[in-house]
Write an enzyme that holds these catalytic residues in place. Structure first.
Site, short mmCIF file in Angstrom:
data_model
loop_
_atom_site.label_atom_id
_atom_site.label_comp_id
_atom_site.label_asym_id
_atom_site.label_seq_id
_atom_site.Cartn_x
_atom_site.Cartn_y
_atom_site.Cartn_z
N SER A 142 0.87 -1.17 0.00
CA SER A 142 0.00 0.00 0.00
C SER A 142 0.91 1.22 0.00
CB SER A 142 -0.85 -0.03 1.28
OG SER A 142 -1.43 1.24 1.53
N TYR A 155 -1.90 -1.50 10.38
CA TYR A 155 -1.90 -1.59 8.90
C TYR A 155 -0.59 -1.04 8.35
CZ TYR A 155 -3.94 -1.26 4.15
OH TYR A 155 -4.22 -1.40 2.81
#
Ligand code: NAD
Length: 260
Positions: A142, A155
């Site tokens: 990401s 995350y």
């Protein structure tokens, strides 16, 4: 056909980015193993692919469970004669400020994103090394593999960690012709992101439109979401690349949100 007869095991591919990669890879001639926690959706997605003339099977797997990972990889490899491509993509999002994050949610996030990547890598490398025809390992990172955002401690931690795993697999896999790379997308409007919009609006005390404009897309060059197809095209490039020249890399596809 860039992936003719290659076998791709794709986690989290009953939805969103993983499903789009499965569709694009199938069009390029790959045989697809749809591996997802939601077994019914995995089987249904495989049926959709088969209806287009592709070869596909759907398997249920929780990527945090070693036995399930091994069993689903074996099932896929037996069905199609090995494994050439791993897309470690399954993921979820949980958002809270650090001081409110429960330890259980922290561990759940690291288990899905990092343990899942490790377990699927281990199970697929076994086949890639034994087959002697190389392979491609692709992790779904990401922009959060490079940058932090409010509320996303586990995350961001896990997505940064995938780059370390990728670099190690790139070094160890080289002598077997196995490459490893990370794709780092910006925001893509999948169910994972749709869920975050109202959650972030509530936590930050702003409207959903403000979350989209002032949080998610604020740093992009053009205020646009990245699409599932944008990400799938990068996956195709990594999967189809013929040599070890392209390994150990992480590529950001984010409308310029993050530039390196
Ligand atoms: P999604 O919610 O559309 O799909 C995720 C899939 O993963 C679902 O089908 C779900 O059933 C499956 N899954 C969840 N937990 C699992 C588990 N334990 N075992 C097996 N399967 C499991 O989400 P998405 O947006 O397509 O996300 C896919 C990946 O892309 C994730 O790793 C996510 O972090 C990453 N990503 C997404 C975005 C985005 O903006 N959507 C941006 C960057 C990275």
């Amino acid at each position: 056909m860039q992936l003719k007869d290659k076998v791709a095991y794709i986690t989290g591919s009953a939805s969103g980015i993983g499903k789009e990669i499965a569709i694009v890879f199938a069009k390029e001639g790959a045989k697809i193993i749809i591996a997802d926690l939601n077994k019914d959706a995995a089987v249904a997605t495989a049926e959709e692919l088969k209806a287009t003339g592709a070869q596909a099977i759907g398997v249920g797997v929780d990527v945090t469970n070693e036995e399930q990972v091994n069993a689903s990889v074996e099932e896929g490899a037996a069905a199609f004669g090995g494994i050439d491509i791993l897309i470690s993509n399954a993921g979820i999002q949980i958002v809270h400020p650090v001081e409110e994050f429960t330890f259980a949610d922290w561990k759940k996030m690291l288990a899905i994103h990092l343990d899942g990547a490790f377990l699927t890598t281990k199970a697929c490398l076994k086949h890639m090394y034994a087959q002697g025809r190389g392979g491609s390992v692709i992790y779904m990172g990401s922009v959060h593999s490079k940058e932090a955002s409010l509320l996303k401690a586990p995350y961001v931690t896990a997505k940064h960690g995938l780059i370390g795993l990728c670099k190690t697999v790139a070094k160890e896999g080289a002598k077997h012709g196995v490459r490893a790379n990370v794709i780092c997308p910006g925001f893509v409007r999948t169910p994972l992101v749709e869920k975050q919009i109202p959650e972030q609006a509530k936590t930050l005390g702003i409207t959903e439109q403000q979350v989209i404009k002032d949080v998610m897309l604020k740093e992009t060059v053009d205020g646009e979401f990245t699409t599932t197809d944008d990400v799938a095209q990068v996956a195709l490039m990594f999967a189809g690349f013929p040599t070890n020249a392209l390994t150990g890399q992480s590529l950001v596809v984010s409308h310029g949100w993050f530039m390196q």
